[in-house]
Design a protein around this motif. Sequence first.
Motif, short mmCIF file in Angstrom:
data_model
loop_
_atom_site.label_atom_id
_atom_site.label_comp_id
_atom_site.label_asym_id
_atom_site.label_seq_id
_atom_site.Cartn_x
_atom_site.Cartn_y
_atom_site.Cartn_z
N ALA A 1 0.90 -1.27 -0.08
CA ALA A 1 0.02 -0.10 0.06
C ALA A 1 0.87 1.28 -0.09
CB ALA A 1 -0.84 0.07 1.21
N VAL A 2 2.06 1.18 0.54
CA VAL A 2 2.82 2.46 0.52
C VAL A 2 3.41 2.82 -0.95
CG1 VAL A 2 5.23 3.02 1.23
CG2 VAL A 2 3.90 2.05 2.97
N GLY A 3 3.69 1.65 -1.63
CA GLY A 3 3.80 1.90 -3.17
C GLY A 3 2.69 2.29 -3.78
N MET A 4 1.59 1.86 -3.55
CA MET A 4 0.25 2.21 -4.03
C MET A 4 0.13 3.66 -3.69
SD MET A 4 -2.19 0.74 -6.09
CE MET A 4 -2.41 -0.91 -5.73
N THR A 5 0.29 4.15 -2.72
CA THR A 5 0.03 5.66 -2.30
C THR A 5 0.61 6.50 -3.49
OG1 THR A 5 0.27 5.08 -0.07
CG2 THR A 5 0.34 7.31 -0.62
N PHE A 6 2.15 6.03 -3.84
CA PHE A 6 2.81 7.04 -4.81
C PHE A 6 1.98 6.86 -6.26
CE2 PHE A 6 5.83 6.53 -1.82
CZ PHE A 6 6.44 7.65 -1.63
N VAL A 7 1.75 5.70 -6.44
CA VAL A 7 0.87 5.39 -7.86
C VAL A 7 -0.25 6.26 -7.98
CG1 VAL A 7 -0.30 3.88 -9.15
CG2 VAL A 7 1.98 3.17 -8.43
N ILE A 8 -1.18 6.16 -6.84
CA ILE A 8 -2.40 6.73 -6.79
C ILE A 8 -2.28 8.34 -6.76
CG2 ILE A 8 -4.52 7.23 -5.59
CD1 ILE A 8 -4.59 4.20 -5.01
N THR A 9 -1.17 8.65 -6.08
CA THR A 9 -0.91 10.14 -5.77
C THR A 9 -0.72 10.70 -7.21
OG1 THR A 9 -0.18 9.92 -3.57
CG2 THR A 9 0.50 11.95 -4.87
N ALA A 10 0.16 10.01 -7.92
CA ALA A 10 0.40 10.57 -9.46
C ALA A 10 -0.63 10.25 -10.52
CB ALA A 10 1.76 9.75 -9.88
N GLY A 11 -1.71 9.98 -9.92
CA GLY A 11 -3.16 9.94 -10.69
C GLY A 11 -2.93 8.44 -11.57
N GLY A 12 -2.25 7.56 -11.21
CA GLY A 12 -2.40 6.44 -11.50
C GLY A 12 -3.17 5.08 -10.80
N LEU A 13 -3.16 4.03 -11.10
CA LEU A 13 -3.81 2.85 -10.36
C LEU A 13 -3.26 1.48 -10.64
CD1 LEU A 13 -6.28 2.50 -8.53
CD2 LEU A 13 -7.66 1.87 -10.83
N THR B 1 10.95 15.00 -0.95
CA THR B 1 11.83 14.82 -2.05
C THR B 1 11.23 15.53 -3.27
OG1 THR B 1 10.96 12.62 -2.78
CG2 THR B 1 12.95 12.73 -1.26
N ALA B 2 11.94 15.68 -4.36
CA ALA B 2 11.45 16.20 -5.57
C ALA B 2 10.61 15.13 -6.24
CB ALA B 2 12.62 16.44 -6.56
N PHE B 3 10.90 13.81 -5.86
CA PHE B 3 10.15 12.62 -6.68
C PHE B 3 8.79 12.91 -5.92
CE2 PHE B 3 8.59 8.36 -6.37
CZ PHE B 3 8.49 7.90 -7.47
N GLY B 4 8.59 13.06 -4.71
CA GLY B 4 7.24 12.94 -4.21
C GLY B 4 6.52 14.33 -4.53
N ARG B 5 6.94 15.46 -4.74
CA ARG B 5 6.63 16.68 -5.24
C ARG B 5 6.09 16.52 -6.53
NH1 ARG B 5 7.96 21.93 -3.46
NH2 ARG B 5 8.30 21.26 -1.27
N HIS B 6 6.95 15.77 -7.40
CA HIS B 6 6.63 15.53 -8.83
C HIS B 6 5.38 14.64 -8.73
CE1 HIS B 6 10.70 16.93 -10.45
NE2 HIS B 6 9.87 17.98 -10.16
N CYS B 7 5.16 13.56 -8.14
CA CYS B 7 4.07 12.93 -8.08
C CYS B 7 2.60 13.56 -7.94
CB CYS B 7 4.28 11.86 -6.99
SG CYS B 7 5.29 10.32 -7.37
N ALA B 8 2.88 14.45 -6.89
CA ALA B 8 1.79 15.31 -6.41
C ALA B 8 1.37 16.20 -7.61
CB ALA B 8 1.94 15.83 -5.12
N PHE C 1 -2.59 14.41 -4.24
CA PHE C 1 -2.51 14.37 -2.85
C PHE C 1 -2.32 13.15 -2.13
CE2 PHE C 1 -3.81 14.48 1.45
CZ PHE C 1 -2.86 15.45 2.08
N GLY C 2 -1.34 12.81 -1.60
CA GLY C 2 -0.90 11.68 -0.78
C GLY C 2 -0.22 11.78 0.53
N ARG C 3 -0.47 10.86 1.37
CA ARG C 3 0.02 10.73 2.49
C ARG C 3 0.57 9.53 2.94
NH1 ARG C 3 -4.29 13.96 5.73
NH2 ARG C 3 -5.94 12.37 5.40
N VAL C 4 1.74 8.96 3.21
CA VAL C 4 2.26 7.75 3.65
C VAL C 4 1.49 7.10 5.04
CG1 VAL C 4 3.96 6.01 3.96
CG2 VAL C 4 3.93 7.57 1.92
#
Lengths: 495, 328
Positions: free
Chosen positions: B57-69, B197-204, B276-279
């Motif tokens: 689910a932690v990985g899924m948080t990033f996928v969903i935050t970046a608009g994916g599934l 991180t820049a990665f997290g910011r970019h995902c959002a 928007f996502g939060r781990v």
Amino acid sequence: MSVLALRHVSRSFGPIEVLHGVDIALRPGRVHALIGENGAGKSTTMKILAGYQPPSSGQVLLDGQPVSFASMGEAEAQGISMIHQEFNLAEQLTVEQNIFLGRELKRGPLLDKPAMRARTRELLDRLECRVSPDRVVSTLSNSDKQMVEIAKALLRDTRVLVMDEPTAVLTRAETAILLRQVRALRKAGTAVLFTSHKLDEVEQIADDLTIMRDGRVVWTGEAAAMDQHAMANAMVGREMSDLFPAKVSTPGEVALEVRNLTVPGFSRDIGFTLRRGEILGVAGLIGSGRTETFEGLCGLRPATGDVKIFGQPVRIDHPWQAQDLGLCYLTEDRKTRGLLLGKGLRENLTLQALSKFDRGLIDTTAEERALDQAIADFDIRGHRAAMVGNLSGGNQQKLLFAKTLLADPRIIVIDEPTRGIDIGTKQQMYVLIRRLAAEGRAIVVISSEMQEVIGLSDRILVMRHGRITGELGADATEDAIVKLAMGVATEREPA
Amino acid sequence: MSDATAPAPRRIRMTVIGPILALVLLVIAGALMNPNFLGWDNVTNVLARSAFIGIIAVGMTFVITAGGLDLSVGSMAAFIAGLMILVMNSLVPSMGAGIPVILIGMAVALLAGLAAGLLNGILITRLGIEAFIVTLGSMGIYRSLVTWLADGGTLSLDFTLRSLYQPVYYGGVFGITWPIIVFAVVVVIGEVVMRSTAFGRHCAAIGSNEQVAKYSSVRVDRVRLMTYAALGLLVGIATIMYVPRLGSASSATGMLWELEAIAAVIIGGTVLKGGFGRVWGTVIGVLILTLIGNLLNLTDFVSPYLNGAIQGAIIVLAVVLQREGKAR
């Protein structure tokens, strides 16, 4: 006798009063222009007139009788329609379905499609709009969407039509059609309220004029009593010095050299050079491929051609490659391409140049300092912790500039630098753009406003149907640009 | 504006405290209903059971935050588990049943997870196919592959290897088992990556408006691809922790994990459309889901067979709360 009027209307949002005792009266068969800087209270005034919001105090008078509309639907039932700056269309439906949305014609239980088709055709013909009734609205250009909005209002036998900056996204030719329609409505006895930042249009079309500043009416009367200069002065409350800064460019080395740039479907064989310290204007009608050409140049769309940046041949397939080479494109569409409306100022400001703040983790202290700097440098007003979507258009535009400039581009393409912002902010933008050139950056300004292109540019390229039809100097006239943009000057030559 | 200098109103949002409140209520209810609930054994049991879904689910948080599934994670885990067992079993004759075989098996799991994630990501970003469609397809493919590998039955790990490998699930340090430790490490890293991180910011940024991200020179496709690759890798890690528990894999392994992972992300306050996502929220979401199952098993108010119904109701409730938070 006025059909719709406000009497001593005030409006507060929370503790802040934004309208202070506004009086305005719309009369049948007259076009009433409402002008003022952004934040002067025009939008709120219009929304109260159209029944979208109730006044906090004061009265709305319909045919002289006080009314209070519970909803915009009630106002619409009384023949009051409003056309928004941001369109109110169902994007996935067709033109015809949008025009008849909520009042579909029926024969028995079924839709009477032939009748609706015929009526749609008739309305669009009246507007000289050549869009097919079964085009899906999301595929239309902004100007065509505007025409669909107007057709919708026409269908509803409107007594009062409130238009919020209807010409902001229209070309000159389309504006002419729109103004003709407004005149026709006036002749038919409709009361029209019209707002625009383009004072020449106001001068052309308005019978009555109301000027607002800081939530108050500062001038009202017959429009003929005011010329453009007087209007501008009344709006800003001070003498407007010359809108454009002096052209003091000293072109340096060649920064950008473009040959045979082709953006499939939009433009062909575009070639030009741009020097440091220079402002190159790009004029042309909407749909002439200006935006797409430069988006292609900056890797935002597929394009082919030879591009040299400071003498080096480069290949740009992605916007980040362009940025690495010092080339940035500042979009015309700040709301859907420029800024994250649901995020704060800081996150927006640093998004484009985030690597500058990346020390493994993001240095938020440095980000805050950059935001302080941007707020000071660009005179961004508004709440520091606000969401960007809640800033006014002018402040959003300043933030967009600040964001792009944080990447420190050497070559900047600025598309419509002042769309939908007030005259005071416009002047600030012009000064800023000239200063960027003076710093030795090379600048392209794409604009649909003739005065802007002429006032700002050292040289002007004119585009038509995806090709460059001519290049003019700093002393270009509006007439010369229009001829090139419309193809009048070249049409006599054999193809 | 006259309020330009006023401090930002710090409103307590339902989307922030809602999940925490729900978790606290569940814990209180559990403690009242069964005295063993807060006992060390039950707490570590709940945490260890949360670990598999939690890591994913932690990985899924990033996928969903970046608009994916990603719908394929459950069957991906089953496939990786099957593949891992087959590889390890096949190495026993030549290498003997020892630690090196298990390490190779773990490496296979990580590589397979990464490859599967990359494959999803490449299909989505390069070919521009909807994430829903791509991962619906790969979900079916992996599920079918594991059934085929097991020939419709169960793949069992070599008996000697199994006892060697078991400590990875059952063992630990200071009474805290490895799955819990790995879960905690993944969560801490995930939270920092998302937040700072820049990665997290970019995902959002991509999730809230892909066009804006593109026009801001964000490498949209690469960031997207990385979210799927990271998720695949985490599925590999979760599988490594899961296989020693039963020592087998079948077509039923990892069933509905994808839905539990997505549900945990949403319950935790990450926005399903992205942006928007939060781990840490996801962790709370996972704990809530596991606790409900645990409570139903410990008490006899409600049949444990209704676990799914209660979880479903909570997911819907979480989204309703999210929307209210947005409207304000």
